[in-house]
Design an enzyme around this catalytic site. Structure first.
Site, PDB file in Angstrom:
ATOM      1  N   TYR A   6       0.809  -1.194  -0.159  1.00 21.93           N
ATOM      2  CA  TYR A   6      -0.041  -0.070   0.103  1.00 21.93           C
ATOM      3  C   TYR A   6       0.756   1.314  -0.113  1.00 21.93           C
ATOM      4  O   TYR A   6       1.736   1.340   0.767  1.00 21.93           O
ATOM      5  CB  TYR A   6      -0.984  -0.223   1.161  1.00 21.93           C
TER       6      TYR A   6
ATOM      7  N   LYS B 202       3.635   9.591   8.934  1.00 22.06           N
ATOM      8  CA  LYS B 202       3.284   9.356  10.429  1.00 22.06           C
ATOM      9  C   LYS B 202       4.056   9.818  11.425  1.00 22.06           C
ATOM     10  O   LYS B 202       4.005  10.956  11.808  1.00 22.06           O
ATOM     11  CB  LYS B 202       3.182   7.813  10.392  1.00 22.06           C
TER      12      LYS B 202
ATOM     13  N   ASP C 146       9.214   2.884   0.699  1.00 25.92           N
ATOM     14  CA  ASP C 146       8.082   3.224   1.272  1.00 25.92           C
ATOM     15  C   ASP C 146       8.257   3.086   2.972  1.00 25.92           C
ATOM     16  O   ASP C 146       7.773   1.902   3.296  1.00 25.92           O
ATOM     17  CB  ASP C 146       6.741   2.840   0.675  1.00 25.92           C
TER      18      ASP C 146
END
Length: 446
Positions: free
Chosen positions: A143, A264, A235
């Protein structure tokens, strides 16, 4: 527990927000999500006054938990009082960039943006510009945010958009391959090598069940990219500053990516994203280069202060020792429980995140080598049945998790991820007592 206030809020939300939420995963809990009133350390209290041990932690950004250390809180309040944003540079952006570049091996320069999705969009654009190529290799079950280049399904021989609204042209320039399958990656480069701009990969697939890489997998991707003139993009939106500490997952796996995307934790709980990497690539962003990238809120001083003070706090205190220790206790405790109650299930995770995947494996429970979470160890008795890629989680008992297990945990005062795919996260605000209470709840719920 009484949930009337949450039900009432959800009823109101359905009239003004699609699905009653602002991010689709939040609607997954059935029959409706709880609405949070406030956080407290490793806990949250909902709109009805119910208190829960919270292993969601904002889906990963809250490494320190819901309570901010005094220095962090003071930095945020000071920046907000001085002005929430300027649309001009400020010193705090430089300090944060210097800290990240000093600690993350593959980052020589960095561009801050506003979300992990924005970071991966910009990284793909940059890779295409640098190489003069269009195709991006991604991992099935990975993702990388809500962006057109990765909302694609299929394999190296044929793809199609995974969401309405994504043009087929994007799918044609995306090459999905199975994670942990070196032969598939090599075949994709044999077929498309001259057209591949980059490989985009999570060091640990962390948005679909937590899948650890087989030994040497990322090194193999590094070599393929070098051989064909493609860029390797890590990522680290989820793994960044959680796996491998301040050096991130790339330091743990000893792989040097060309570009790294963040989100995050790097924002300390505030909206953030970033693209880091080698100077020769990052300086090709405007204004030093020609690859357009800009954003009104990029480098927001409040976010920069929150992110920098969070990472400084980690550097100066025992944060990683604490959260990784609790993570190990959870995974090892779950391994013992699963062996007795559900040997077909698989405990996964690393450092400070964990998950119990409701796999349908035959035979013995996980072996000793994977007692701290599946490590893709060929010597483990369960090696043939454990998840090798995120898409394997589709074959797990997802309905059992959603309709029976998670509601049972919630009624015992434990919040675990909203569905079978998302990770659970340990924070500095959690305690050993929280771990013990959670393990007891797993026994009851299983």
């Amino acid at each position: 527990m009484n949930h009337e206030a949450s039900r009432s809020l959800y009823d109101r939300a359905l009239s003004v927000m699609p699905g009653g939420v602002n991010s689709s995963v939040r609607a997954a809990p059935q029959p409706y999500p709880i609405f949070v009133d406030h956080g407290d350390g490793g806990h949250v209290v909902d709109a009805d006054g119910n208190r829960y041990i919270d292993w969601i932690q904002g889906l990963g950004p809250l490494l320190l938990g819901h309570d901010m250390p005094e220095k962090l809180q003071a930095a945020i309040q000071s920046r907000a009082a001085e002005g929430p944003m300027y649309g001009m540079p400020s010193e705090i952006e430089v300090e944060h960039a210097e800290f990240v570049c000093r600690h993350v091996p593959g980052v020589e320069m960095i561009r801050f943006v506003n979300s992990g999705t924005e970071a991966t969009v910009s990284a793909c654009r940059l890779a295409r510009a640098v190489t003069g190529r269009d195709k991006i290799v991604i991992m099935q079950g990975g993702y990388h945010g809500a962006q057109e280049s990765t909302l694609v399904e299929g394999d190296a021989d044929g793809t199609e958009p995974s969401s309405p609204g994504v043009p087929q042209a994007f799918a044609e320039n995306t090459v999905p391959v199975p994670f942990n399958d070196p032969e598939a990656a090599e075949a994709a480069f044999e077929k498309h090598g001259e057209d591949i701009a980059a490989v985009l990969v999570e060091p640990v697939q962390a948005n679909m069940g937590i899948v650890y890489p087989v030994d040497g997998y990322h090194g193999m991707l590094r070599n393929l990219c070098d051989e064909h003139g493609s860029l390797l993009i890590f990522d680290e939106v989820i793994t960044g500053f959680r796996v491998g500490g301040l050096g991130c997952a790339q330091s743990e796996f000893d792989v040097d990516p060309d570009l790294t995307t963040f989100g995050k934790i790097i924002g300390g709980g505030f909206p953030v994203g970033a693209i880091g990497g080698k100077t020769e690539y990052i300086e090709q962003f405007t204004p030093s280069g020609d690859v357009f990238q800009a954003g009104t809120f990029s480098g927001n001083p409040v976010t920069m202060a929150a992110g920098l003070e969070t990472l400084r706090f980690c550097a100066e205190n025992d944060v990683y020792e604490h959260v990784n220790g609790l993570g190990r206790q959870l995974r090892e405790g779950l391994s013992e429980i699963v062996a007795d109650y559900a040997p077909e299930y698989t405990v996964v995770g690393s450092d400070s995140f964990f998950k119990l995947v409701f796999t349908r494996c035959d035979g013995e429970p996980q072996g000793e080598s994977c007692r701290n979470g599946c490590r893709q160890d060929p010597d483990c008795d369960r090696y043939g049945g454990c998840p090798k890629r995120g898409t394997d989680i589709y074959r797990a008992e997802t309905d059992r998790y959603a309709r029976l297990f998670r509601p049972a945990m919630r009624e015992q005062g434990i919040l675990v991820s909203q569905n079978q795919f998302e990770s659970n996260f340990v924070s500095y605000g959690h305690t050993e007592a929280d771990v013990e209470e959670t393990l007891e709840a797993y026994k009851e719920a299983l």
